[in-house]
Design a protein around this motif. Structure first.
Motif, PDB file in Angstrom:
ATOM      1  N   VAL A   1      21.161  16.991 -31.179  1.00 36.59           N
ATOM      2  CA  VAL A   1      22.175  17.484 -32.105  1.00 36.59           C
ATOM      3  C   VAL A   1      21.508  17.742 -33.457  1.00 36.59           C
ATOM      4  O   VAL A   1      20.875  16.844 -34.023  1.00 36.59           O
ATOM      5  CB  VAL A   1      23.328  16.474 -32.275  1.00 36.59           C
ATOM      6  CG1 VAL A   1      24.422  17.050 -33.171  1.00 36.59           C
ATOM      7  CG2 VAL A   1      23.892  16.075 -30.922  1.00 36.59           C
ATOM      8  N   CYS A   2      21.661  18.981 -33.967  1.00 35.41           N
ATOM      9  CA  CYS A   2      20.984  19.374 -35.203  1.00 35.41           C
ATOM     10  C   CYS A   2      21.980  19.569 -36.343  1.00 35.41           C
ATOM     11  O   CYS A   2      23.194  19.485 -36.153  1.00 35.41           O
ATOM     12  CB  CYS A   2      20.191  20.665 -34.978  1.00 35.41           C
ATOM     13  SG  CYS A   2      19.006  20.553 -33.617  1.00 35.41           S
ATOM     14  N   GLY A   3      21.447  19.882 -37.529  1.00 39.47           N
ATOM     15  CA  GLY A   3      22.260  20.032 -38.728  1.00 39.47           C
ATOM     16  C   GLY A   3      22.982  21.356 -38.783  1.00 39.47           C
ATOM     17  O   GLY A   3      22.492  22.330 -39.363  1.00 39.47           O
TER      18      GLY A   3
ATOM     19  N   ALA B   1      28.022  20.571 -35.326  1.00 38.25           N
ATOM     20  CA  ALA B   1      27.549  19.281 -34.808  1.00 38.25           C
ATOM     21  C   ALA B   1      28.700  18.401 -34.331  1.00 38.25           C
ATOM     22  O   ALA B   1      28.547  17.625 -33.377  1.00 38.25           O
ATOM     23  CB  ALA B   1      26.743  18.555 -35.880  1.00 38.25           C
ATOM     24  N   TYR B   2      29.864  18.526 -34.981  1.00 39.84           N
ATOM     25  CA  TYR B   2      30.997  17.678 -34.579  1.00 39.84           C
ATOM     26  C   TYR B   2      31.403  17.929 -33.122  1.00 39.84           C
ATOM     27  O   TYR B   2      31.938  17.045 -32.457  1.00 39.84           O
ATOM     28  CB  TYR B   2      32.189  17.911 -35.511  1.00 39.84           C
ATOM     29  CG  TYR B   2      32.945  19.193 -35.281  1.00 39.84           C
ATOM     30  CD1 TYR B   2      34.045  19.237 -34.433  1.00 39.84           C
ATOM     31  CD2 TYR B   2      32.555  20.379 -35.898  1.00 39.84           C
ATOM     32  CE1 TYR B   2      34.732  20.422 -34.205  1.00 39.84           C
ATOM     33  CE2 TYR B   2      33.230  21.557 -35.674  1.00 39.84           C
ATOM     34  CZ  TYR B   2      34.317  21.578 -34.826  1.00 39.84           C
ATOM     35  OH  TYR B   2      34.996  22.749 -34.596  1.00 39.84           O
TER      36      TYR B   2
ATOM     37  N   ILE C   1      20.101  12.473 -29.151  1.00 34.18           N
ATOM     38  CA  ILE C   1      19.164  12.374 -30.271  1.00 34.18           C
ATOM     39  C   ILE C   1      19.746  13.172 -31.428  1.00 34.18           C
ATOM     40  O   ILE C   1      20.076  14.350 -31.281  1.00 34.18           O
ATOM     41  CB  ILE C   1      17.779  12.946 -29.905  1.00 34.18           C
ATOM     42  CG1 ILE C   1      17.144  12.138 -28.770  1.00 34.18           C
ATOM     43  CG2 ILE C   1      16.867  12.947 -31.126  1.00 34.18           C
ATOM     44  CD1 ILE C   1      15.808  12.708 -28.279  1.00 34.18           C
ATOM     45  N   LEU C   2      19.894  12.533 -32.577  1.00 38.75           N
ATOM     46  CA  LEU C   2      20.433  13.208 -33.757  1.00 38.75           C
ATOM     47  C   LEU C   2      19.322  13.433 -34.772  1.00 38.75           C
ATOM     48  O   LEU C   2      18.575  12.506 -35.110  1.00 38.75           O
ATOM     49  CB  LEU C   2      21.551  12.387 -34.390  1.00 38.75           C
ATOM     50  CG  LEU C   2      22.766  12.159 -33.480  1.00 38.75           C
ATOM     51  CD1 LEU C   2      22.806  10.715 -33.014  1.00 38.75           C
ATOM     52  CD2 LEU C   2      24.046  12.523 -34.204  1.00 38.75           C
ATOM     53  N   THR C   3      19.193  14.660 -35.261  1.00 44.39           N
ATOM     54  CA  THR C   3      18.223  14.938 -36.313  1.00 44.39           C
ATOM     55  C   THR C   3      18.765  14.439 -37.654  1.00 44.39           C
ATOM     56  O   THR C   3      19.941  14.088 -37.777  1.00 44.39           O
ATOM     57  CB  THR C   3      17.937  16.451 -36.417  1.00 44.39           C
ATOM     58  OG1 THR C   3      19.124  17.115 -36.869  1.00 44.39           O
ATOM     59  CG2 THR C   3      17.502  17.026 -35.072  1.00 44.39           C
ATOM     60  N   LYS C   4      17.892  14.453 -38.658  1.00 48.88           N
ATOM     61  CA  LYS C   4      18.320  14.033 -39.997  1.00 48.88           C
ATOM     62  C   LYS C   4      19.464  14.922 -40.488  1.00 48.88           C
ATOM     63  O   LYS C   4      20.431  14.443 -41.099  1.00 48.88           O
ATOM     64  CB  LYS C   4      17.132  14.115 -40.954  1.00 48.88           C
ATOM     65  CG  LYS C   4      17.437  13.645 -42.362  1.00 48.88           C
ATOM     66  CD  LYS C   4      16.194  13.742 -43.251  1.00 48.88           C
ATOM     67  CE  LYS C   4      16.524  13.330 -44.680  1.00 48.88           C
ATOM     68  NZ  LYS C   4      15.327  13.452 -45.573  1.00 48.88           N
ATOM     69  N   GLY C   5      19.390  16.212 -40.181  1.00 50.45           N
ATOM     70  CA  GLY C   5      20.442  17.132 -40.608  1.00 50.45           C
ATOM     71  C   GLY C   5      21.774  16.855 -39.938  1.00 50.45           C
ATOM     72  O   GLY C   5      22.835  17.007 -40.546  1.00 50.45           O
ATOM     73  N   ALA C   6      21.735  16.425 -38.671  1.00 54.02           N
ATOM     74  CA  ALA C   6      22.980  16.144 -37.947  1.00 54.02           C
ATOM     75  C   ALA C   6      23.770  15.026 -38.611  1.00 54.02           C
ATOM     76  O   ALA C   6      25.011  15.013 -38.577  1.00 54.02           O
ATOM     77  CB  ALA C   6      22.675  15.789 -36.497  1.00 54.02           C
ATOM     78  N   LEU C   7      23.059  14.081 -39.232  1.00 55.13           N
ATOM     79  CA  LEU C   7      23.729  12.937 -39.860  1.00 55.13           C
ATOM     80  C   LEU C   7      24.535  13.340 -41.087  1.00 55.13           C
ATOM     81  O   LEU C   7      25.360  12.559 -41.578  1.00 55.13           O
ATOM     82  CB  LEU C   7      22.692  11.877 -40.245  1.00 55.13           C
ATOM     83  CG  LEU C   7      21.895  11.278 -39.078  1.00 55.13           C
ATOM     84  CD1 LEU C   7      20.916  10.229 -39.596  1.00 55.13           C
ATOM     85  CD2 LEU C   7      22.822  10.668 -38.043  1.00 55.13           C
ATOM     86  N   GLU C   8      24.320  14.558 -41.580  1.00 55.02           N
ATOM     87  CA  GLU C   8      25.118  15.052 -42.706  1.00 55.02           C
ATOM     88  C   GLU C   8      26.506  15.488 -42.242  1.00 55.02           C
ATOM     89  O   GLU C   8      27.401  15.707 -43.068  1.00 55.02           O
ATOM     90  CB  GLU C   8      24.408  16.244 -43.370  1.00 55.02           C
ATOM     91  CG  GLU C   8      23.040  15.934 -43.949  1.00 55.02           C
ATOM     92  CD  GLU C   8      23.106  14.945 -45.100  1.00 55.02           C
ATOM     93  OE1 GLU C   8      24.110  14.999 -45.849  1.00 55.02           O
ATOM     94  OE2 GLU C   8      22.169  14.130 -45.248  1.00 55.02           O
ATOM     95  N   PHE C   9      26.695  15.611 -40.919  1.00 53.36           N
ATOM     96  CA  PHE C   9      27.952  16.145 -40.394  1.00 53.36           C
ATOM     97  C   PHE C   9      28.739  15.158 -39.527  1.00 53.36           C
ATOM     98  O   PHE C   9      29.926  15.371 -39.284  1.00 53.36           O
ATOM     99  CB  PHE C   9      27.673  17.405 -39.561  1.00 53.36           C
ATOM    100  CG  PHE C   9      27.115  18.536 -40.370  1.00 53.36           C
ATOM    101  CD1 PHE C   9      27.950  19.407 -41.045  1.00 53.36           C
ATOM    102  CD2 PHE C   9      25.744  18.716 -40.476  1.00 53.36           C
ATOM    103  CE1 PHE C   9      27.439  20.457 -41.793  1.00 53.36           C
ATOM    104  CE2 PHE C   9      25.211  19.761 -41.229  1.00 53.36           C
ATOM    105  CZ  PHE C   9      26.059  20.631 -41.893  1.00 53.36           C
ATOM    106  N   LEU C  10      28.095  14.100 -39.045  1.00 53.61           N
ATOM    107  CA  LEU C  10      28.843  13.147 -38.209  1.00 53.61           C
ATOM    108  C   LEU C  10      28.202  11.767 -38.251  1.00 53.61           C
ATOM    109  O   LEU C  10      27.041  11.606 -38.631  1.00 53.61           O
ATOM    110  CB  LEU C  10      28.963  13.642 -36.765  1.00 53.61           C
ATOM    111  CG  LEU C  10      27.723  14.161 -36.026  1.00 53.61           C
ATOM    112  CD1 LEU C  10      26.845  13.029 -35.543  1.00 53.61           C
ATOM    113  CD2 LEU C  10      28.146  15.003 -34.827  1.00 53.61           C
ATOM    114  N   LYS C  11      29.001  10.787 -37.880  1.00 49.12           N
ATOM    115  CA  LYS C  11      28.517   9.408 -37.827  1.00 49.12           C
ATOM    116  C   LYS C  11      28.021   9.113 -36.419  1.00 49.12           C
ATOM    117  O   LYS C  11      28.775   9.260 -35.446  1.00 49.12           O
ATOM    118  CB  LYS C  11      29.639   8.434 -38.199  1.00 49.12           C
ATOM    119  CG  LYS C  11      30.012   8.472 -39.681  1.00 49.12           C
ATOM    120  CD  LYS C  11      31.031   7.408 -39.995  1.00 49.12           C
ATOM    121  CE  LYS C  11      31.324   7.361 -41.494  1.00 49.12           C
ATOM    122  NZ  LYS C  11      30.156   6.938 -42.279  1.00 49.12           N
ATOM    123  N   PRO C  12      26.777   8.684 -36.262  1.00 45.25           N
ATOM    124  CA  PRO C  12      26.217   8.465 -34.931  1.00 45.25           C
ATOM    125  C   PRO C  12      26.906   7.349 -34.160  1.00 45.25           C
ATOM    126  O   PRO C  12      26.899   7.346 -32.927  1.00 45.25           O
ATOM    127  CB  PRO C  12      24.754   8.118 -35.214  1.00 45.25           C
ATOM    128  CG  PRO C  12      24.734   7.599 -36.612  1.00 45.25           C
ATOM    129  CD  PRO C  12      25.801   8.376 -37.331  1.00 45.25           C
TER     130      PRO C  12
END
Length: 402
Positions: A7-9, A13-14, A33-44
């Motif tokens: 999952v990317c930024g 991503a949601y 696997i969540l990239t650093k960018g993905a974490l800007e859009f959702l909570k792992p």
């Protein structure tokens, strides 16, 4: 199938949460696997609440084992959804600066990678993004990588155009059928499916309850096995078939009447190695009126003629092809199947117990359902008698063919 979902930024991503759930419900093992960018859009942690293992970009450096190697060995399919422009660039140039790109480089040749770009239209159309995708496809030309084009529409930023991530249902419907190794030299399979329609006038018509689900499952299995697959489907057959349109080796032709289907089969049959006649073809045709029939024009009966018998026609053309016929029957007795097989001696006859559920207070069977009662018949004998999911039927059929 063991699937790693990267999952990317991207604002899309949601959607990966529903994608992971949907894949799990289909019986796949999923790790995220969540990239650093993905974490800007959702909570792992959401994936954890759903019982799905997830990993973050820097987890590779906090693990006793070599995590990217372990994950690369584990997975059968690396699915990157959504794929950002940044990750596309990193993949194209072989960067391995996070867990996802490291897994990509470490994966085995037999592992399929499918990439679903999602970004602003201008970012997607930018020459550098296009070059990155071309580079990935050139490098992996003989490999196992597929890039699915994005959908078009109104984007989150308000722009209109390409760049939307395909729907979750579409990804789930096509994921098992993605096989980038299909070539022009691959075996060719021709499948007919769904109901045909016999028009009476511009308003009325005669058809049946067939949904085309069996044809969809046959197409998925055929593509999975690396075969070029051409499906000729009734115009109202399941839209799941349309979800396969972008995949390597797949062709879909929509038809209306039985005569239309016969014409399409005639064009394609000679280039096929296997023909599977799963369509619930209307065996009646009418001289359709130009305008709506008024009650004063109606009698107690409708004049009709027999529609073309496509399977019989195909058997007359048959050379080296293997032919599978379907018999939709309310009675799957040996005598009925034998009579059909004697008239049309296919390599395999698949008898299906059916009932529309519209009369005699009976439940719907066979048509528009997820499972059915099947009997396989060949050389004068029933070789299989079982109730099974339609998703399991294609493997049983293909396993009996050369």
């Amino acid at each position: 199938m063991k699937i790693i979902l990267g999952v990317c930024g991207s604002i899309a991503a949601y959607k990966s949460i529903d994608l992971a759930r949907g894949l799990s419900k289909k019986g796949h093992e999923v790790k995220v696997i969540l990239t650093k960018g993905a974490l800007e859009f959702l909570k792992p942690e959401v994936f954890g609440y759903l019982g799905i293992d997830y990993f973050l970009s820097l987890d590779d450096f906090e693990n006793r084992n070599v995590l990217h190697i372990d994950l690369a060995k584990w997975c059968d399919h690396l699915l990157i959804y959504p794929t950002s422009a940044n990750t596309l660039a990193n993949l194209a140039f072989g960067k391995a600066d996070d867990l996802l790109t490291s897994v990509f480089l470490a994966k085995r040749d037999e592992t399929t990678t499918s990439i679903f770009p999602a970004m602003n239209t201008y970012m997607y159309r930018h020459p550098l993004t296009q070059e990155n995708m071309d580079l990935l496809q050139r490098i992996h030309k003989a490999g196992n990588l597929f890039i699915h084009p994005p959908a078009a529409g109104k984007l989150a930023c308000g722009d209109q155009g390409e760049g939307k991530a395909p729907s979750i249902d579409k990804v789930i419907n096509c994921i098992e059928a993605i096989n980038p190794k299909i070539t022009n030299e691959s075996k060719r399979v021709l499948i007919t499916t769904g109901a045909t329609i016999a028009p009476i006038d511009p308003v009325r018509f005669v058809t049946n309850s067939s949904s085309g689900k069996t044809g969809y499952e046959l197409a998925v299995e055929s593509l999975k096995r690396g075969y070029q697959t051409h499906v000729i489907a009734g115009k109202h057959a399941t839209s799941q078939l349309d979800d396969l349109l972008e995949l390597p080796g797949f062709t879909l032709t929509r038809v209306t009447t039985t005569t239309d289907m016969k014409t399409a089969v005639e064009k394609a049959f000679s280039q096929s190695d296997i023909y599977i006649s799963s369509a619930a073809i209307s065996d009646l045709e009418f001289e359709a009126h130009l305008g709506k029939m008024k009650k004063t024009q109606m009698s107690q009966s409708l004049e009709y003629k027999q529609a073309p018998d496509i399977l019989k026609y195909v058997l007359g053309l048959k050379k080296d092809q293997q032919v599978v016929g379907f018999a939709a029957e309310t009675d799957l007795s040996h005598d009925i199947l034998n009579e059909k097989w004697t008239r049309k001696p296919v390599d395999l006859l698949v008898g299906t117990q059916v009932h529309s559920g519209l009369c005699h207070d009976k439940e719907q069977q066979g048509f528009n359902t997820d499972q059915a009662h099947y009997k396989f018949f060949s050389d004068g004998a029933i070789t299989l008698d079982t109730v099974m999911l339609k998703s399991k039927l294609p493997a049983e059929i293909f396993n009996r063919l050369n």
